[in-house]
Design a protein around this motif. Sequence first.
Motif, mmCIF file in Angstrom:
data_model
loop_
_atom_site.group_PDB
_atom_site.id
_atom_site.type_symbol
_atom_site.label_atom_id
_atom_site.label_comp_id
_atom_site.label_asym_id
_atom_site.label_seq_id
_atom_site.Cartn_x
_atom_site.Cartn_y
_atom_site.Cartn_z
ATOM 1 N N LEU A 42 0.833 -1.206 0.000
ATOM 2 C CA LEU A 42 0.000 0.000 0.000
ATOM 3 C C LEU A 42 0.869 1.257 0.000
ATOM 4 N N VAL A 43 1.877 1.266 0.852
ATOM 5 C CA VAL A 43 2.747 2.443 0.972
ATOM 6 C C VAL A 43 3.611 2.614 -0.278
ATOM 7 N N GLU A 44 4.044 1.485 -0.850
ATOM 8 C CA GLU A 44 4.901 1.531 -2.041
ATOM 9 C C GLU A 44 4.240 2.307 -3.172
ATOM 10 N N ASN A 45 2.911 2.266 -3.215
ATOM 11 C CA ASN A 45 2.186 2.901 -4.318
ATOM 12 C C ASN A 45 1.851 4.370 -4.058
ATOM 13 N N GLU A 46 2.306 4.906 -2.927
ATOM 14 C CA GLU A 46 1.951 6.276 -2.564
ATOM 15 C C GLU A 46 3.183 7.184 -2.629
ATOM 16 N N HIS A 47 2.945 8.437 -2.989
ATOM 17 C CA HIS A 47 3.999 9.456 -2.918
ATOM 18 C C HIS A 47 3.691 10.334 -1.709
ATOM 19 N N ARG A 48 4.655 10.479 -0.815
ATOM 20 C CA ARG A 48 4.482 11.227 0.431
ATOM 21 C C ARG A 48 3.176 10.825 1.137
ATOM 22 N N PRO A 49 3.049 9.547 1.436
ATOM 23 C CA PRO A 49 1.774 9.064 1.998
ATOM 24 C C PRO A 49 1.501 9.601 3.403
ATOM 25 N N LYS A 50 0.250 9.857 3.660
ATOM 26 C CA LYS A 50 -0.233 10.153 5.012
ATOM 27 C C LYS A 50 -1.114 8.967 5.408
ATOM 28 N N VAL A 51 -0.605 8.150 6.296
ATOM 29 C CA VAL A 51 -1.280 6.896 6.609
ATOM 30 C C VAL A 51 -1.691 6.875 8.080
ATOM 31 N N ILE A 52 -2.951 6.528 8.320
ATOM 32 C CA ILE A 52 -3.439 6.290 9.683
ATOM 33 C C ILE A 52 -3.784 4.807 9.798
ATOM 34 N N ILE A 53 -3.239 4.135 10.807
ATOM 35 C CA ILE A 53 -3.637 2.763 11.098
ATOM 36 C C ILE A 53 -4.458 2.780 12.385
ATOM 37 N N SER A 54 -5.719 2.390 12.249
ATOM 38 C CA SER A 54 -6.619 2.337 13.413
ATOM 39 C C SER A 54 -6.649 0.922 13.977
ATOM 40 N N PHE A 55 -6.495 0.824 15.282
ATOM 41 C CA PHE A 55 -6.513 -0.481 15.953
ATOM 42 C C PHE A 55 -7.864 -0.750 16.618
ATOM 43 N N ALA A 56 -8.894 -0.048 16.190
ATOM 44 C CA ALA A 56 -10.219 -0.265 16.783
ATOM 45 C C ALA A 56 -10.622 -1.731 16.619
ATOM 46 N N GLY A 57 -11.030 -2.362 17.698
ATOM 47 C CA GLY A 57 -11.475 -3.754 17.647
ATOM 48 C C GLY A 57 -10.359 -4.771 17.745
ATOM 49 N N VAL A 58 -9.111 -4.322 17.694
ATOM 50 C CA VAL A 58 -7.984 -5.261 17.804
ATOM 51 C C VAL A 58 -7.730 -5.518 19.286
ATOM 52 N N ASP A 59 -7.759 -6.790 19.687
ATOM 53 C CA ASP A 59 -7.594 -7.082 21.116
ATOM 54 C C ASP A 59 -6.330 -7.872 21.420
ATOM 55 N N HIS A 60 -5.491 -8.059 20.418
ATOM 56 C CA HIS A 60 -4.250 -8.786 20.667
ATOM 57 C C HIS A 60 -3.192 -8.327 19.680
ATOM 58 N N LEU A 61 -1.948 -8.379 20.126
ATOM 59 C CA LEU A 61 -0.845 -7.910 19.274
ATOM 60 C C LEU A 61 0.388 -8.716 19.653
ATOM 61 N N SER A 62 1.044 -9.312 18.667
ATOM 62 C CA SER A 62 2.269 -10.069 18.960
ATOM 63 C C SER A 62 3.489 -9.185 18.708
ATOM 64 N N SER A 63 4.638 -9.648 19.178
ATOM 65 C CA SER A 63 5.863 -8.888 18.928
ATOM 66 C C SER A 63 6.172 -8.864 17.436
ATOM 67 N N ALA A 64 5.743 -9.903 16.725
ATOM 68 C CA ALA A 64 5.938 -9.907 15.270
ATOM 69 C C ALA A 64 5.159 -8.762 14.622
ATOM 70 N N ALA A 65 3.988 -8.450 15.178
ATOM 71 C CA ALA A 65 3.203 -7.329 14.654
ATOM 72 C C ALA A 65 3.939 -6.009 14.881
ATOM 73 N N LEU A 66 4.600 -5.888 16.026
ATOM 74 C CA LEU A 66 5.377 -4.673 16.279
ATOM 75 C C LEU A 66 6.479 -4.534 15.230
ATOM 76 N N GLY A 67 7.140 -5.650 14.922
ATOM 77 C CA GLY A 67 8.185 -5.623 13.896
ATOM 78 C C GLY A 67 7.633 -5.198 12.549
ATOM 79 N N THR A 68 6.449 -5.680 12.232
ATOM 80 C CA THR A 68 5.820 -5.301 10.965
ATOM 81 C C THR A 68 5.494 -3.805 10.937
ATOM 82 N N LEU A 69 5.006 -3.288 12.062
ATOM 83 C CA LEU A 69 4.695 -1.849 12.120
ATOM 84 C C LEU A 69 5.965 -1.011 11.937
ATOM 85 N N ILE A 70 7.079 -1.490 12.472
ATOM 86 C CA ILE A 70 8.345 -0.768 12.292
ATOM 87 C C ILE A 70 8.752 -0.781 10.817
ATOM 88 N N THR A 71 8.569 -1.927 10.179
ATOM 89 C CA THR A 71 8.873 -2.018 8.743
ATOM 90 C C THR A 71 8.007 -1.046 7.943
#
Lengths: 127, 169
Positions: A42-71
């Motif tokens: 998604l980001v690759e296709n954007e120029h100067r993207p403004k991205v919001i990621i909403s975690f509404a309804g998400v009740d669990h998060l693994s450390s792998a997810a944190l790594g993905t968010l950093i990427t």
Amino acid sequence: MLQDAARLKITRDDDVVLVEFTHRKILDEANIAEIGDQLVALVENEHRPKVIISFAGVDHLSSAALGTLITVNNKVRNHDGQLRLCNIHPQIFEVFVITKLNKLFRIYPTIKEAKESFEPLNKQSVI
Amino acid sequence: MGRMRLEKTTTAHRCVGVSSASRRLWCRLEIPSDLNRVEEVEETILSQCQRYSFTDRDLFALKLAIDEAFANAVKHGNHCDRDKHVRIKYRVTARRADVVVEDEGPGFNPSNLPDPTLDQHIESTHGRGILLMRAFMNNVVFSPSGNSVTLTKFNDAPRNTIEHSIAFG
């Protein structure tokens, strides 16, 4: 692993891309690799993207997810964009605090506040 | 000590062959090295915790720690080899939950891991699982070889709630 094809709900409002998760277990270890690929694409296709990621309804998060968010954050920065996180459940926010990633990411209570935090394109520098 | 196997049926998983000589029951699971199988492990153990009225916060913590331990066992211990298994031993009482997660790998030294909260590692995309286990559990103990980890979470529910769940649960 979730079999539902539509794992992400992506909407656009002017130049802002809003990403929402369609399943509360979307960020489990078993699903995160595929979600990460979709977010990076998604980001690759954007120029100067403004991205919001909403975690509404998400009740669990693994450390792998944190790594993905950093990427994803790095990818957004590489495209001179800005990433905001919002609607994070207090228990999950604790995960960000323990890992000190609340200092790395810009986290807001609501989508509205996240949207208002974006800097104008001509002023933005990093994230 | 009793051994419990999860067998896949067309509609659900079922537990067979449960037995134990000990007063405080330890149950065992043996799961192929597949990240998709962690959910059934969590559901099996957390359902026992719910019987003893573990709080939502405790359940969140246990799910997170089991997720991280299982993922480490599958990815780093067994290198995702589905012919290898993750062995899980768990015991839930009114006071605490203990979960042992063991892989078939050679183990590692957990004290050699870099601190992922330091500035120089903060953007690393991995290496936070053990930090989270230690933050959310009351005790995290690795075996000397490092291929087994014991997670312990005490039940934070008020005592009267626990006793009610034991009596009527």
